[in-house]
Design an enzyme around this catalytic site. Structure first.
Site, PDB file in Angstrom:
ATOM      1  CG  ASP A 139      45.005 145.443   7.789  1.00  0.00           C
ATOM      2  OD1 ASP A 139      46.162 145.375   7.380  1.00  0.00           O
ATOM      3  OD2 ASP A 139      44.018 145.491   7.045  1.00  0.00           O
TER       4      ASP A 139
ATOM      5  CG  HIS B 171      38.058 139.477   6.468  1.00  0.00           C
ATOM      6  ND1 HIS B 171      37.645 138.738   5.375  1.00  0.00           N
ATOM      7  CD2 HIS B 171      39.215 140.072   6.115  1.00  0.00           C
ATOM      8  CE1 HIS B 171      38.526 138.890   4.422  1.00  0.00           C
ATOM      9  NE2 HIS B 171      39.495 139.696   4.825  1.00  0.00           N
TER      10      HIS B 171
ATOM     11  CG  HIS C 191      41.392 146.841   1.082  1.00  0.00           C
ATOM     12  ND1 HIS C 191      41.803 145.613   1.535  1.00  0.00           N
ATOM     13  CD2 HIS C 191      41.621 146.830  -0.275  1.00  0.00           C
ATOM     14  CE1 HIS C 191      42.257 144.886   0.520  1.00  0.00           C
ATOM     15  NE2 HIS C 191      42.166 145.608  -0.581  1.00  0.00           N
TER      16      HIS C 191
HETATM   17  N1  ACO Z   1      33.716 147.327  14.629  1.00  0.00           N
HETATM   18  C1  ACO Z   1      32.421 147.344  15.024  1.00  0.00           C
HETATM   19  N2  ACO Z   1      31.419 146.762  14.329  1.00  0.00           N
HETATM   20  C2  ACO Z   1      31.741 146.129  13.179  1.00  0.00           C
HETATM   21  C3  ACO Z   1      33.069 146.069  12.717  1.00  0.00           C
HETATM   22  C4  ACO Z   1      34.068 146.694  13.483  1.00  0.00           C
HETATM   23  N3  ACO Z   1      35.333 146.666  13.081  1.00  0.00           N
HETATM   24  N4  ACO Z   1      33.092 145.394  11.562  1.00  0.00           N
HETATM   25  C5  ACO Z   1      31.819 145.043  11.299  1.00  0.00           C
HETATM   26  N5  ACO Z   1      30.999 145.477  12.281  1.00  0.00           N
HETATM   27  C6  ACO Z   1      29.556 145.233  12.394  1.00  0.00           C
HETATM   28  C7  ACO Z   1      28.775 146.112  11.441  1.00  0.00           C
HETATM   29  O1  ACO Z   1      28.415 147.343  12.033  1.00  0.00           O
HETATM   30  C8  ACO Z   1      27.588 145.238  11.138  1.00  0.00           C
HETATM   31  O2  ACO Z   1      26.717 145.303  12.252  1.00  0.00           O
HETATM   32  P1  ACO Z   1      25.097 145.226  12.039  1.00  0.00           P
HETATM   33  O3  ACO Z   1      24.849 143.846  11.506  1.00  0.00           O
HETATM   34  O4  ACO Z   1      24.533 145.454  13.392  1.00  0.00           O
HETATM   35  O5  ACO Z   1      24.749 146.300  11.045  1.00  0.00           O
HETATM   36  C9  ACO Z   1      28.170 143.836  11.126  1.00  0.00           C
HETATM   37  O6  ACO Z   1      29.324 143.899  11.990  1.00  0.00           O
HETATM   38  C10 ACO Z   1      28.597 143.361   9.734  1.00  0.00           C
HETATM   39  O7  ACO Z   1      29.551 144.310   9.228  1.00  0.00           O
HETATM   40  P2  ACO Z   1      29.599 144.825   7.733  1.00  0.00           P
HETATM   41  O8  ACO Z   1      30.155 146.204   7.699  1.00  0.00           O
HETATM   42  O9  ACO Z   1      28.270 144.590   7.081  1.00  0.00           O
HETATM   43  O10 ACO Z   1      30.619 143.795   7.104  1.00  0.00           O
HETATM   44  P3  ACO Z   1      31.404 143.960   5.738  1.00  0.00           P
HETATM   45  O11 ACO Z   1      31.720 142.603   5.274  1.00  0.00           O
HETATM   46  O12 ACO Z   1      30.642 144.832   4.789  1.00  0.00           O
HETATM   47  O13 ACO Z   1      32.720 144.774   6.119  1.00  0.00           O
HETATM   48  C11 ACO Z   1      34.913 145.221   6.973  1.00  0.00           C
HETATM   49  C12 ACO Z   1      33.935 144.149   6.437  1.00  0.00           C
HETATM   50  C13 ACO Z   1      34.978 146.400   5.988  1.00  0.00           C
HETATM   51  C14 ACO Z   1      36.291 144.594   7.068  1.00  0.00           C
HETATM   52  C15 ACO Z   1      34.411 145.688   8.364  1.00  0.00           C
HETATM   53  O14 ACO Z   1      34.421 144.597   9.267  1.00  0.00           O
HETATM   54  C16 ACO Z   1      35.254 146.840   8.914  1.00  0.00           C
HETATM   55  O15 ACO Z   1      34.972 148.003   8.615  1.00  0.00           O
HETATM   56  N6  ACO Z   1      36.312 146.534   9.737  1.00  0.00           N
HETATM   57  C17 ACO Z   1      37.194 147.560  10.246  1.00  0.00           C
HETATM   58  C18 ACO Z   1      38.225 147.942   9.188  1.00  0.00           C
HETATM   59  C19 ACO Z   1      39.247 146.842   8.947  1.00  0.00           C
HETATM   60  O16 ACO Z   1      39.796 146.267   9.891  1.00  0.00           O
HETATM   61  N7  ACO Z   1      39.517 146.587   7.667  1.00  0.00           N
HETATM   62  C20 ACO Z   1      40.542 145.598   7.264  1.00  0.00           C
HETATM   63  C21 ACO Z   1      39.882 144.433   6.590  1.00  0.00           C
HETATM   64  S1  ACO Z   1      41.048 143.150   6.283  1.00  0.00           S
HETATM   65  C22 ACO Z   1      41.983 143.684   5.004  1.00  0.00           C
HETATM   66  O17 ACO Z   1      41.651 144.455   4.171  1.00  0.00           O
HETATM   67  C23 ACO Z   1      43.317 143.089   4.972  1.00  0.00           C
END
Ligand code: ACO
Length: 428
Positions: free
Chosen positions: A360, A302, A261
């Site tokens: 971010d 996201h 987050h």
């Molecule tokens: N890098 C690589 N793979 C990713 C990433 C990433 N940053 N984000 C998602 N994925 C992949 C997951 O591994 C998953 O793959 P799969 O379908 O093969 O299992 C798929 O994309 C879906 O991802 P989820 O984790 O299920 O998506 P969720 O909605 O639960 O999570 C989150 C969203 C937490 C933002 C995630 O994308 C992440 O961890 N991003 C990196 C951290 C980040 O940038 N956070 C800031 C968010 S914005 C904010 O708070 C202002």
């Protein structure tokens, strides 16, 4: 009554149940599932992927179209024409303030910027190298201790004063955390300075260039609210027990801090430093796309945006301006970030999963141009988001609420007896 859309659900016991569909003004309608309770069955949705936890009139996101509206106004227009304080007023009250209302509101805030010595002592009690998010969280709990007995959360005027207190004191507390990490004394706020100008002055001791203050003002607008994100939902859940509002806001700090987050901005800079050069980008993208490797591209992806994050587009443009303004036009990390985003966006893994840079991804670069250490980045996010937390808290109380108390799918042991021979502590 006959016009209410309904869905019919067949329950595990064979009964059928008619559930009302509540119509949204914009976006997805919701199925009202509370009647499930009378049939001894619950909905199961870990991580709230498909669950609306409340009604809200504050912020609307269309994740497919990359649209973000606050009280109906697009984020692009708010960032272009408004100040952070006007946006915080809009979020809380539903309308942009006219000049007279804004003047009163700004006065109400600026006169409250000094913090009491008790709060300074809380900050000073931390080790100098403590993460500033932990200090900020403690300072908010300190606010709960200072402003406790006189709080009637059902009183509208009291809620207005709480919001002013919080928005006023956040920059001072954030600056206090920074100064403590540097081993330096707090710089007292200056009543004649503007809100953001004062904040930047308290960080460094220098009155900032108005253009720099304006850029930071825009940054705060982009972080001001984002509907039911993890930290806002946390504040709502915490406040639903009628707790002290400053304690509810402290819970928001805890949730925001995580790298999934608001801690992502800090994590992005760590990641860019680790990648180090354009030559290593491919290797890190391969790692991110490898499901057996826990590495993720920080600042990518996201829960709601599945096309682009409009805040990321705005902030990317601002990065260049900000770096030029602070004499860092050739900032290597920004160039690396741009190239990383470009290469990732051509990679099948990222295309198939709709993974785009989020706010971010670029915000840390702007914050580093302010010469702030990475650990301070989530605090700037918290400073902006404070307006959203307060608005959702206020909305929840005005609407009426019940304590947030989710249920569970129990998968543990069935009932059993404690064995006769069980370990005992030496002392009780
Ligand atoms: N890098 C690589 N793979 C990713 C990433 C990433 N940053 N984000 C998602 N994925 C992949 C997951 O591994 C998953 O793959 P799969 O379908 O093969 O299992 C798929 O994309 C879906 O991802 P989820 O984790 O299920 O998506 P969720 O909605 O639960 O999570 C989150 C969203 C937490 C933002 C995630 O994308 C992440 O961890 N991003 C990196 C951290 C980040 O940038 N956070 C800031 C968010 S914005 C904010 O708070 C202002």
């Amino acid at each position: 009554m006959g016009d209410t859309p309904r869905v019919t659900l067949r329950l595990p016991n064979g009964e059928t149940l008619e559930l009302d569909v509540e119509t949204a003004r914009l976006g997805q309608d919701v199925i009202a599932i509370a009647p499930l309770l009378q049939h001894d069955v619950f909905a199961y949705d870990p991580g709230f992927l498909a669950t609306a936890s409340c009604q809200s009139a504050i912020t609307y996101i269309d994740g497919e179209a990359g649209v973000l509206l606050h009280r109906g106004y697009p984020i692009e227009e708010l960032a272009e024409h408004c100040s952070y304080l006007s946006v915080s007023y809009l979020l809380m009250h539903g309308e942009l303030p006219d000049q007279a209302r804004l003047d009163t509101y700004v006065d109400d805030i600026l006169q409250r910027t000094p913090v009491r010595d008790n709060l300074k002592r809380i900050v000073q009690s931390f080790p100098q190298d403590a993460h500033p998010m932990s200090i900020l969280g403690a300072a908010l709990y300190g606010m709960a201790g200072l402003y406790h007995s006189e709080i009637d959360i059902q009183d509208e005027t009291t809620r207005y004063h709480i919001a002013c207190q919080m928005i006023a004191k956040m920059p001072t507390l954030v600056a206090l955390c920074h100064r403590h990490n540097l081993g330096q004394e707090l710089i007292e706020p200056q009543p004649e300075f503007g809100y953001v100008e004062n904040f930047l002055y308290m960080l460094s001791g220098e009155r900032p260039d108005p253009k720099l203050a304006e850029a930071v003002d825009k940054l705060l607008i982009l972080h001001a609210d984002h509907e039911q994100n993890a930290s806002t939902a946390t504040v709502r859940v915490c406040a639903s027990s009628d707790t002290n509002p400053f304690a509810a806001l402290a819970s928001g700090i805890g949730s925001l801090w995580g790298p999934a987050h608001g801690g992502a901005n800090e994590a992005v800079l760590n990641m860019l430093e680790e990648i180090g050069s354009v030559d290593s980008i491919e290797e890190y993208i391969e790692r991110a796309a490898d499901s057996s490797d826990p590495f993720r591209l920080m600042g990518f992806g996201h829960r709601v945006y599945k096309n682009f994050d409009p805040r990321a587009l705005i902030i990317r443009g601002r990065c260049e301006e900000m770096l030029a303004m602070t004499g860092q036009a050739d900032n290597g990390l920004f160039q690396l970030a741009l190239r990383l985003a470009e290469i990732a966006r051509q990679n099948d893994y990222f295309i198939e999963r709709n993974l785009y840079p989020n706010v971010d991804f670029y915000s840390g670069i702007i914050m580093s141009a302010l010469n702030l250490p990475k650990t301070m980045f989530p605090l700037i996010f918290a400073l902006g988001r404070c307006a959203g937390w307060l608005s959702h808290w206020n909305e929840m109380i005005v609407q009426g609420y019940r304590i947030s108390r989710p249920r569970q799918l129990y998968v543990g042991q069935e009932r059993r007896s404690v064995p006769a021979q069980v370990g005992q502590p030496k002392r009780i």
